[in-house]
Design a protein around this motif. Structure first.
Motif, short mmCIF file in Angstrom:
data_model
loop_
_atom_site.label_atom_id
_atom_site.label_comp_id
_atom_site.label_asym_id
_atom_site.label_seq_id
_atom_site.Cartn_x
_atom_site.Cartn_y
_atom_site.Cartn_z
N ALA A 77 -8.16 -19.73 11.15
CA ALA A 77 -8.03 -20.11 9.76
C ALA A 77 -6.84 -19.39 9.46
CB ALA A 77 -9.62 -19.75 8.99
N ALA A 78 -6.37 -19.92 7.94
CA ALA A 78 -5.40 -19.10 7.38
C ALA A 78 -5.60 -17.82 6.80
CB ALA A 78 -4.87 -20.36 5.98
N PHE A 79 -4.75 -17.13 6.82
CA PHE A 79 -5.02 -15.84 6.11
C PHE A 79 -3.71 -15.25 5.79
CE2 PHE A 79 -4.27 -14.66 10.42
CZ PHE A 79 -3.58 -13.49 10.39
N GLU A 80 -3.70 -14.12 4.85
CA GLU A 80 -2.59 -13.41 4.58
C GLU A 80 -2.43 -12.08 5.41
OE1 GLU A 80 -0.21 -13.83 2.41
OE2 GLU A 80 -1.01 -15.90 2.00
N THR A 81 -1.33 -11.68 6.04
CA THR A 81 -1.18 -10.82 7.21
C THR A 81 -1.49 -9.35 6.22
OG1 THR A 81 0.78 -11.70 7.98
CG2 THR A 81 0.51 -9.45 8.49
N ARG A 82 -1.23 -9.19 4.94
CA ARG A 82 -1.47 -8.14 4.40
C ARG A 82 -3.03 -7.88 4.22
NH1 ARG A 82 0.44 -11.28 -0.49
NH2 ARG A 82 -1.38 -11.96 -1.49
N THR A 83 -3.91 -8.84 4.28
CA THR A 83 -5.27 -8.61 4.48
C THR A 83 -5.57 -7.73 5.81
OG1 THR A 83 -5.79 -10.83 3.25
CG2 THR A 83 -7.59 -9.70 4.44
N MET A 84 -5.08 -8.03 6.53
CA MET A 84 -5.41 -7.13 7.96
C MET A 84 -4.80 -5.94 7.74
SD MET A 84 -6.19 -7.40 11.18
CE MET A 84 -6.06 -9.28 11.84
#
Length: 127
Positions: free
Chosen positions: A94-101
């Motif tokens: 699923a799509a996600f923003e790297t900054r969320t990690m």
């Protein structure tokens, strides 16, 4: 009232500041109309709502309430659970923003540290 240790002062202030920053950034992302990219809605909502708990835990630690350590532990565990759910979701491509990690790693590390310091400074008064 027992004297607060320096470490308890630091984590109480950190929790309050982190909570206020979380409320501002989460509120801006949710209600400010800013395009945040491929956000994961349950993570965004959890982080925003947790901001209120962060402030409450920080105030509780500052005033050495009997419930503050438990709240800090619950926040750390809930953050770990949401992080695990996030990792599971992104494992399905699923799509996600790297900054969320990075943000989730930071949140988990901070709240584990706060919970450990709060537990080690178990000199909180019962209300």
């Amino acid at each position: 009232m027992p004297t607060r240790t320096r470490s308890l002062n630091v984590v109480a202030i950190l929790a309050i500041a982190f909570g206020l920053l979380t409320l501002v950034s989460g509120g801006r992302a949710l209600f400010g109309g800013a395009d945040m990219g491929a956000v994961v809605p349950f993570v965004l909502w959890f982080n925003f709502l947790a901001g209120f708990a962060y402030v409450a835990a920080g105030l509780g630690l500052w005033y050495q309430t009997g419930w503050a350590t438990g709240l800090a532990i619950i926040i750390a565990l809930a953050t770990a659970a949401v992080f695990a759910a996030f990792l599971w979701r992104i494992s399905t491509e699923a799509a996600f923003e790297t900054r969320t990690m990075g943000a989730m790693v930071l949140r988990l590390a901070i709240w584990m540290m706060i919970a450990i310091v709060a537990k080690a400074n178990g000199r909180v008064r019962q209300i």
